[in-house]
Design a protein around this motif. Structure first.
Motif, PDB file in Angstrom:
ATOM      1  N   LEU A   1      -3.259  -0.697   3.591  1.00  0.00           N
ATOM      2  CA  LEU A   1      -4.119  -0.926   2.414  1.00  0.00           C
ATOM      3  C   LEU A   1      -5.273   0.049   2.284  1.00  0.00           C
ATOM      4  CD1 LEU A   1      -4.178  -4.802   2.826  1.00  0.00           C
ATOM      5  CD2 LEU A   1      -2.837  -3.514   1.166  1.00  0.00           C
TER       6      LEU A   1
ATOM      7  N   ASN B   1      -5.758  19.409   2.842  1.00  0.00           N
ATOM      8  CA  ASN B   1      -5.796  19.803   4.258  1.00  0.00           C
ATOM      9  C   ASN B   1      -4.960  18.787   5.047  1.00  0.00           C
ATOM     10  OD1 ASN B   1      -8.513  20.055   6.699  1.00  0.00           O
ATOM     11  ND2 ASN B   1      -6.415  20.791   6.751  1.00  0.00           N
TER      12      ASN B   1
ATOM     13  N   TRP C   1     -13.803   5.186  -2.553  1.00  0.00           N
ATOM     14  CA  TRP C   1     -13.135   5.579  -3.803  1.00  0.00           C
ATOM     15  C   TRP C   1     -12.257   4.434  -4.321  1.00  0.00           C
ATOM     16  CZ3 TRP C   1     -12.905  10.863  -5.972  1.00  0.00           C
ATOM     17  CH2 TRP C   1     -13.829  11.717  -5.365  1.00  0.00           C
TER      18      TRP C   1
ATOM     19  N   ILE D   1     -15.740  10.101   1.928  1.00  0.00           N
ATOM     20  CA  ILE D   1     -14.364  10.616   1.993  1.00  0.00           C
ATOM     21  C   ILE D   1     -13.473   9.592   2.702  1.00  0.00           C
ATOM     22  CG2 ILE D   1     -12.886  12.417   3.013  1.00  0.00           C
ATOM     23  CD1 ILE D   1     -14.489  13.651   0.869  1.00  0.00           C
TER      24      ILE D   1
ATOM     25  N   GLY E   1      -7.702   2.743  -5.683  1.00  0.00           N
ATOM     26  CA  GLY E   1      -6.845   1.650  -5.199  1.00  0.00           C
ATOM     27  C   GLY E   1      -7.319   0.974  -3.933  1.00  0.00           C
TER      28      GLY E   1
ATOM     29  N   MET F   1      -5.827  12.940  -5.043  1.00  0.00           N
ATOM     30  CA  MET F   1      -7.236  13.347  -5.140  1.00  0.00           C
ATOM     31  C   MET F   1      -7.576  14.318  -4.007  1.00  0.00           C
ATOM     32  SD  MET F   1     -10.138  13.317  -6.521  1.00  0.00           S
ATOM     33  CE  MET F   1     -10.069  12.083  -7.798  1.00  0.00           C
ATOM     34  N   ALA F   2      -7.054  14.014  -2.814  1.00  0.00           N
ATOM     35  CA  ALA F   2      -7.303  14.902  -1.666  1.00  0.00           C
ATOM     36  C   ALA F   2      -6.780  16.309  -1.976  1.00  0.00           C
ATOM     37  CB  ALA F   2      -6.646  14.340  -0.413  1.00  0.00           C
TER      38      ALA F   2
ATOM     39  N   ARG G   1      -0.852  -6.590  -6.792  1.00  0.00           N
ATOM     40  CA  ARG G   1      -1.994  -6.641  -5.865  1.00  0.00           C
ATOM     41  C   ARG G   1      -1.811  -7.814  -4.924  1.00  0.00           C
ATOM     42  NH1 ARG G   1      -7.145  -8.960  -6.635  1.00  0.00           N
ATOM     43  NH2 ARG G   1      -6.597  -9.352  -8.791  1.00  0.00           N
TER      44      ARG G   1
ATOM     45  N   LEU H   1      -5.456  12.569   7.399  1.00  0.00           N
ATOM     46  CA  LEU H   1      -4.066  12.427   6.929  1.00  0.00           C
ATOM     47  C   LEU H   1      -3.089  12.399   8.093  1.00  0.00           C
ATOM     48  CD1 LEU H   1      -4.023  14.632   3.698  1.00  0.00           C
ATOM     49  CD2 LEU H   1      -3.628  12.169   3.864  1.00  0.00           C
TER      50      LEU H   1
ATOM     51  N   PRO I   1      -0.397   7.558   1.982  1.00  0.00           N
ATOM     52  CA  PRO I   1       0.383   8.291   2.984  1.00  0.00           C
ATOM     53  C   PRO I   1       0.937   7.398   4.096  1.00  0.00           C
ATOM     54  CG  PRO I   1      -1.657   9.453   2.479  1.00  0.00           C
ATOM     55  CD  PRO I   1      -1.716   8.171   1.728  1.00  0.00           C
TER      56      PRO I   1
ATOM     57  N   GLY J   1       0.835  -1.198   0.000  1.00  0.00           N
ATOM     58  CA  GLY J   1       0.000   0.000   0.000  1.00  0.00           C
ATOM     59  C   GLY J   1       0.866   1.243   0.000  1.00  0.00           C
TER      60      GLY J   1
HETATM   61  C1  LIG Z   1     -11.887  13.166  -2.270  1.00  0.00           C
HETATM   62  C2  LIG Z   1     -11.074  12.994  -0.999  1.00  0.00           C
HETATM   63  C3  LIG Z   1     -10.524  14.114  -0.380  1.00  0.00           C
HETATM   64  C4  LIG Z   1      -9.792  13.948   0.799  1.00  0.00           C
HETATM   65  N1  LIG Z   1      -9.241  15.076   1.379  1.00  0.00           N
HETATM   66  C5  LIG Z   1      -8.559  14.943   2.535  1.00  0.00           C
HETATM   67  C6  LIG Z   1      -7.960  16.093   3.153  1.00  0.00           C
HETATM   68  O1  LIG Z   1      -7.946  17.201   2.601  1.00  0.00           O
HETATM   69  N2  LIG Z   1      -7.356  15.910   4.363  1.00  0.00           N
HETATM   70  C7  LIG Z   1      -7.304  14.692   4.989  1.00  0.00           C
HETATM   71  O2  LIG Z   1      -6.781  14.603   6.098  1.00  0.00           O
HETATM   72  N3  LIG Z   1      -7.782  13.580   4.369  1.00  0.00           N
HETATM   73  C8  LIG Z   1      -8.409  13.679   3.179  1.00  0.00           C
HETATM   74  N4  LIG Z   1      -8.913  12.559   2.568  1.00  0.00           N
HETATM   75  C9  LIG Z   1      -8.660  11.225   3.201  1.00  0.00           C
HETATM   76  C10 LIG Z   1      -7.229  10.725   2.952  1.00  0.00           C
HETATM   77  O3  LIG Z   1      -6.881  10.904   1.601  1.00  0.00           O
HETATM   78  C11 LIG Z   1      -7.137   9.245   3.339  1.00  0.00           C
HETATM   79  O4  LIG Z   1      -7.548   9.107   4.691  1.00  0.00           O
HETATM   80  C12 LIG Z   1      -5.705   8.716   3.186  1.00  0.00           C
HETATM   81  O5  LIG Z   1      -5.286   8.778   1.843  1.00  0.00           O
HETATM   82  C13 LIG Z   1      -5.602   7.268   3.664  1.00  0.00           C
HETATM   83  O6  LIG Z   1      -4.249   6.902   3.600  1.00  0.00           O
HETATM   84  P1  LIG Z   1      -3.793   5.374   3.634  1.00  0.00           P
HETATM   85  O7  LIG Z   1      -2.342   5.366   3.335  1.00  0.00           O
HETATM   86  O8  LIG Z   1      -4.255   4.725   4.878  1.00  0.00           O
HETATM   87  O9  LIG Z   1      -4.624   4.682   2.453  1.00  0.00           O
HETATM   88  P2  LIG Z   1      -4.758   5.061   0.901  1.00  0.00           P
HETATM   89  O10 LIG Z   1      -4.337   6.449   0.637  1.00  0.00           O
HETATM   90  O11 LIG Z   1      -6.130   4.649   0.536  1.00  0.00           O
HETATM   91  O12 LIG Z   1      -3.694   4.100   0.209  1.00  0.00           O
HETATM   92  C14 LIG Z   1      -3.862   2.695   0.220  1.00  0.00           C
HETATM   93  C15 LIG Z   1      -3.016   2.124  -0.895  1.00  0.00           C
HETATM   94  O13 LIG Z   1      -3.065   0.707  -0.814  1.00  0.00           O
HETATM   95  C16 LIG Z   1      -3.169   0.172  -2.114  1.00  0.00           C
HETATM   96  N5  LIG Z   1      -3.815  -1.139  -2.003  1.00  0.00           N
HETATM   97  C17 LIG Z   1      -5.045  -1.430  -1.531  1.00  0.00           C
HETATM   98  N6  LIG Z   1      -5.254  -2.753  -1.557  1.00  0.00           N
HETATM   99  C18 LIG Z   1      -4.134  -3.321  -2.074  1.00  0.00           C
HETATM  100  C19 LIG Z   1      -3.731  -4.649  -2.340  1.00  0.00           C
HETATM  101  N7  LIG Z   1      -4.533  -5.692  -2.082  1.00  0.00           N
HETATM  102  N8  LIG Z   1      -2.506  -4.870  -2.858  1.00  0.00           N
HETATM  103  C20 LIG Z   1      -1.673  -3.828  -3.121  1.00  0.00           C
HETATM  104  N9  LIG Z   1      -1.986  -2.544  -2.892  1.00  0.00           N
HETATM  105  C21 LIG Z   1      -3.214  -2.301  -2.363  1.00  0.00           C
HETATM  106  C22 LIG Z   1      -4.003   1.197  -2.869  1.00  0.00           C
HETATM  107  O14 LIG Z   1      -3.803   1.114  -4.269  1.00  0.00           O
HETATM  108  C23 LIG Z   1      -3.507   2.502  -2.285  1.00  0.00           C
HETATM  109  O15 LIG Z   1      -2.452   3.057  -3.026  1.00  0.00           O
HETATM  110  C24 LIG Z   1      -9.614  12.671   1.374  1.00  0.00           C
HETATM  111  C25 LIG Z   1     -10.163  11.548   0.747  1.00  0.00           C
HETATM  112  C26 LIG Z   1     -10.880  11.693  -0.437  1.00  0.00           C
HETATM  113  C27 LIG Z   1     -11.461  10.466  -1.098  1.00  0.00           C
END
Ligand SMILES: Cc1cc2nc3c(=O)[nH]c(=O)nc-3n(C[C@H](O)[C@H](O)[C@H](O)COP(=O)(O)OP(=O)(O)OC[C@H]3O[C@@H](n4cnc5c(N)ncnc54)[C@H](O)[C@@H]3O)c2cc1C
Length: 410
Positions: free
Chosen positions: A162, A50, A167, A346, A171, A43-44, A132, A387, A12, A9
């Protein structure tokens, strides 16, 4: 021998874990199912990234509600200030907006992600895109699907980051939940949060007002358990109901009430800066030959979507009663019937049960396997809290894996 860590994954959370480990000289292989990392992060950034929030730190921590205590040590180790310094080290200056929200000066995610990926590559992180993760094999190795078929990977430690289940096209599909369940790992059902809600407005109302914002209003809600919400803010009418920052803040309470009761009534104060008596005083002024709509607009500034809401809430007879109108302007009932589907939200509530993890975010039943980010069972409103917790838990899991590997070497 130099240990190898697999991070699955590249959002962030996963990137932050990769940063910590590669900085410490550990060999990191980062896998992501998509052709490039950080898609949700980018996308964020489209609507203004923020990153975090400048409010009092105790208030900040309280935003994580039920999981505040689990996340406090993790967030204390990577605070809003630490996040700003981290971004600055990557050449991205931040500023505090009028509401206390913190953004990069450019408002975008791309420059930050670009600089970050450059640093990760310099630190030796290997990126494996279009990989994946699909399951564990019988020996607890990782099995990936990639364009040429399937690949089995052994790593000395593993970090899953992950994401949640919203959305999915970016991913994070939430498919991991099934595999974790199969292994007997406790995962709470993924649910939408920071989401819109369906409301039974008339077709005419939807036709005329979907897409219309309503600013500077107050929303009040008390659930059947007595938990209360009372905040100022803004919302937007959608094609099926309501969404927007005020509704996102309320989404956890509304969602839970809907799952208990099937519907939930919130109240909007459309005129929060005037009392009922003031409104009635203005509305009882003679209206001469003006139509009632013109009178409402002239005396109270009520027209457009606010007038539409009033007409949705009141019968024709009630629209002749000035006291009922003013009372409704101060407490307009909105009956929500369902949250929007998780894919539109979101962010996601539910996920990896903290009880299945130790303090280092390592699975109690699988030594050397850590989890981080939105896939953990916490939720928070928008405002930079999402985030911040993803960065902080990614860092914490990375440090946990580092300590665990060092301990194993002894
Ligand atoms: C439109 C939108 C606007 C947002 N704006 C904000 C904001 O301004 N401020 C804020 O704090 N938060 C915001 N968020 C929320 C924030 O973007 C997410 O909480 C954050 O990205 C989550 O981070 P993460 O690393 O946990 O997961 P993700 O960013 O979802 O990353 C998970 C990764 O794992 C990969 N993955 C998943 N399953 C598998 C698998 N089986 N094998 C291999 N890879 C896999 C995916 O491809 C992805 O790249 C927003 C969200 C959206 C949808």
């Amino acid at each position: 021998m130099n240990p190898v860590v697999a991070i699955i994954g590249g959002g962030p959370a996963g990137l932050m874990a990769a940063d910590v480990l590669s900085h410490a000289g550990v060999k990191v292989n980062l896998y992501d199912s998509m052709p490039s990392v950080g898609r949700k992060f980018l996308m964020a950034g489209k609507s203004g990234l923020n990153l975090t929030h400048a409010e009092d730190w105790n208030l900040f921590l309280s935003r994580y509600a039920e999981q505040e205590h689990k996340l406090t040590p993790i967030l204390n180790a990577f605070t809003a200030d630490n996040l700003r310094t981290w971004a600055q080290e990557l050449g991205v200056d931040t500023f505090v907006g009028s509401s206390g929200k913190i953004f990069p000066v450019s408002m975008k995610a791309a420059p930050l992600l670009r600089a970050w990926l450059h640093r990760l590559r310099m630190q030796g992180v290997n990126f494996h895109m279009r990989h994946r993760w699909i399951r564990w094999d019988g020996q607890d190795n990782l099995v990936f699907h990639f364009p040429e078929g399937e690949k089995v990977v052994h790593a000395d430690a593993v970090i899953f980051a992950l994401g949640g289940g919203s959305w999915a096209r970016l991913g994070s599909t939430g498919e991991w939940v099934h595999e974790f369940h199969k292994k007997g790992i406790s995962v709470l059902p993924l649910k939408p949060t920071n989401c819109g809600f369906d409301v039974l407005f008339s077709p005419l109302f939807f036709e005329r007002f979907s897409g219309e914002p309503i600013k500077s209003i107050r929303a009040k809600f008390v659930d059947s358990q007595g938990l209360a919400f009372d905040e100022m803010g803004e919302l937007v009418m959608t094609e099926t109901g309501i969404e927007g920052s005020l509704i996102y803040q309320l989404s956890a309470l509304l969602r839970e009430e809907l799952s208990r009761k099937g519907s939930a009534i919130m109240y909007l104060d459309l005129m929060p800066h005037q009392t009922f008596e003031q409104l009635l005083g203005k509305l009882t002024q003679p209206r001469a030959k003006r139509s009632f709509s013109t009178h409402l607009k002239k005396q109270l500034g009520i027209d457009g979507v606010k007038a539409g809401l009033l007409r949705e809430a009141l019968s024709k007879n009630e629209m002749n009663d000035l006291a009922i109108i003013c009372r409704t302007l101060k407490a307009l009932p909105l009956k929500t019937i369902a949250p929007r589907p998780i894919d539109e939200a979101i962010s996601t509530a539910g996920g990896m049960d903290f009880e299945a993890l130790n303090e280092a975010l390592m699975l109690r039943q699988a030594e050397g396997v850590f989890c981080a980010g939105e896939m953990l069972d916490w939720e928070a409103p928008t405002g930079g809290y999402l985030l911040t917790a993803c960065f902080a838990t990614g860092r914490w899991a990375g440090l946990g894996a580092l300590a665990w590997l060092k301990n194993k070497e002894k």
